[in-house]
Every structure is written in structure tokens, then in C-alpha cells.
Design an enzyme around this catalytic site. Sequence first.
Site, PDB file in Angstrom:
ATOM      1  N   HIS A 109       0.835  -1.196   0.000  1.00 23.33           N
ATOM      2  CA  HIS A 109       0.000   0.000   0.000  1.00 23.33           C
ATOM      3  C   HIS A 109       0.872   1.249   0.000  1.00 23.33           C
ATOM      4  CE1 HIS A 109      -3.850  -2.095   1.682  1.00 23.33           C
ATOM      5  NE2 HIS A 109      -3.397  -2.649   0.572  1.00 23.33           N
ATOM      6  N   GLU A 167       0.785   3.874   1.865  1.00 21.19           N
ATOM      7  CA  GLU A 167       1.222   4.264   3.206  1.00 21.19           C
ATOM      8  C   GLU A 167       2.414   3.419   3.642  1.00 21.19           C
ATOM      9  OE1 GLU A 167      -3.399   4.047   3.380  1.00 21.19           O
ATOM     10  OE2 GLU A 167      -1.780   3.173   2.199  1.00 21.19           O
ATOM     11  N   CYS A 208      -6.183   1.280   5.411  1.00 26.48           N
ATOM     12  CA  CYS A 208      -6.764   0.016   5.860  1.00 26.48           C
ATOM     13  C   CYS A 208      -6.265  -0.274   7.278  1.00 26.48           C
ATOM     14  CB  CYS A 208      -6.364  -1.110   4.908  1.00 26.48           C
ATOM     15  SG  CYS A 208      -4.619  -1.586   5.031  1.00 26.48           S
ATOM     16  N   CYS A 217      -2.332  -0.839   7.460  1.00 30.59           N
ATOM     17  CA  CYS A 217      -1.601   0.426   7.374  1.00 30.59           C
ATOM     18  C   CYS A 217      -1.845   1.273   8.622  1.00 30.59           C
ATOM     19  CB  CYS A 217      -2.006   1.200   6.115  1.00 30.59           C
ATOM     20  SG  CYS A 217      -1.406   0.416   4.600  1.00 30.59           S
TER      21      CYS A 217
END
Length: 150
Positions: A81, A83, A109, A112
Site C-alpha cells: 500500500h 502508506e 486500511c 496500514c
Amino acid sequence: MKKVTRPSWEEYFMGITELVAQRSTCLRRQVGAILVRDKRIMTTGYNGAPARIKHCLDVGCLREQMGIPSGERHELCRGLHAEQNAIIQAAIHGVNIQGTSLYCTNMPCSICTKMLINAGIVEIYYKEGYPDPLASDMLAEAGIVPKKFG
């Protein structure tokens, strides 16, 4: 004299996250993230496969092939991801990200979110929601109030 309208800092940084997202190699969703402190960008990240691994653009989407809905089974994906990549870039380059603000095109999410909490991120600005109630619950418990942008 013509009046020049400047974007707010939030508009400026969110605009940059949208540009960062254009580097994404995900077939489902392009996400960009930046970590900011004192109006300075510390790191950026976008979602895509790890370095030296074929991108989904090249081999197809594992999640699509397996019929996995958005927001579920995050571990079943070739990509990282945005992040996560922003945090990893900080680690690689020795950049302290404690006390930074995250600007992200999407709400993080739960995976993260856990990383962001432990990395010491203090603010989260996001543009679009994400179907992960656990992330919202953990952010609330950590005292971080995500701010929807726009």
C-alpha cells in the site's frame, strides 16, 4: 493587479498525493501517500509491487483472479500500500517520520493503520473512504481523528 488564489496547505499536499498516485501499478485502485512535517514533505509512497517483483500491470491482478472483494484479505496481493511504501522509504533513507501528518488519496486500511500508529503519525487527511471499520476503531482508540478532504 490580478489577484492570485493560492491553494491551502491541505489542498496543496492533497494535490501532490494525487500526482504521486499516478505512479501506481495497481489495476484496481491508484493510491498516493505523503508524510509531511512542518509543511515539508518527508516521504512519498504509492501502491504497487515490491522492487524487483513484476507489477500487476505486467502479470494481472491476483485479487481479481481470486475474486477477493475490496477491503478484505489485504495479505493476498502482490502490492504494497502507498502508506506502507511511504514508511519504508523513511526507513531506507533514515528519515524520522514521528509526528508527521499523512496525506493519502484513500483512508488507510487496518494493516496500514497499525503501522501508522506505531510510526507516530499524528494526523491523517484522506480523500476517499475505504471499507475497513477496524481501521476507524483503532484510530479512534489511538486518538487520531482522520479528516476527510473535499
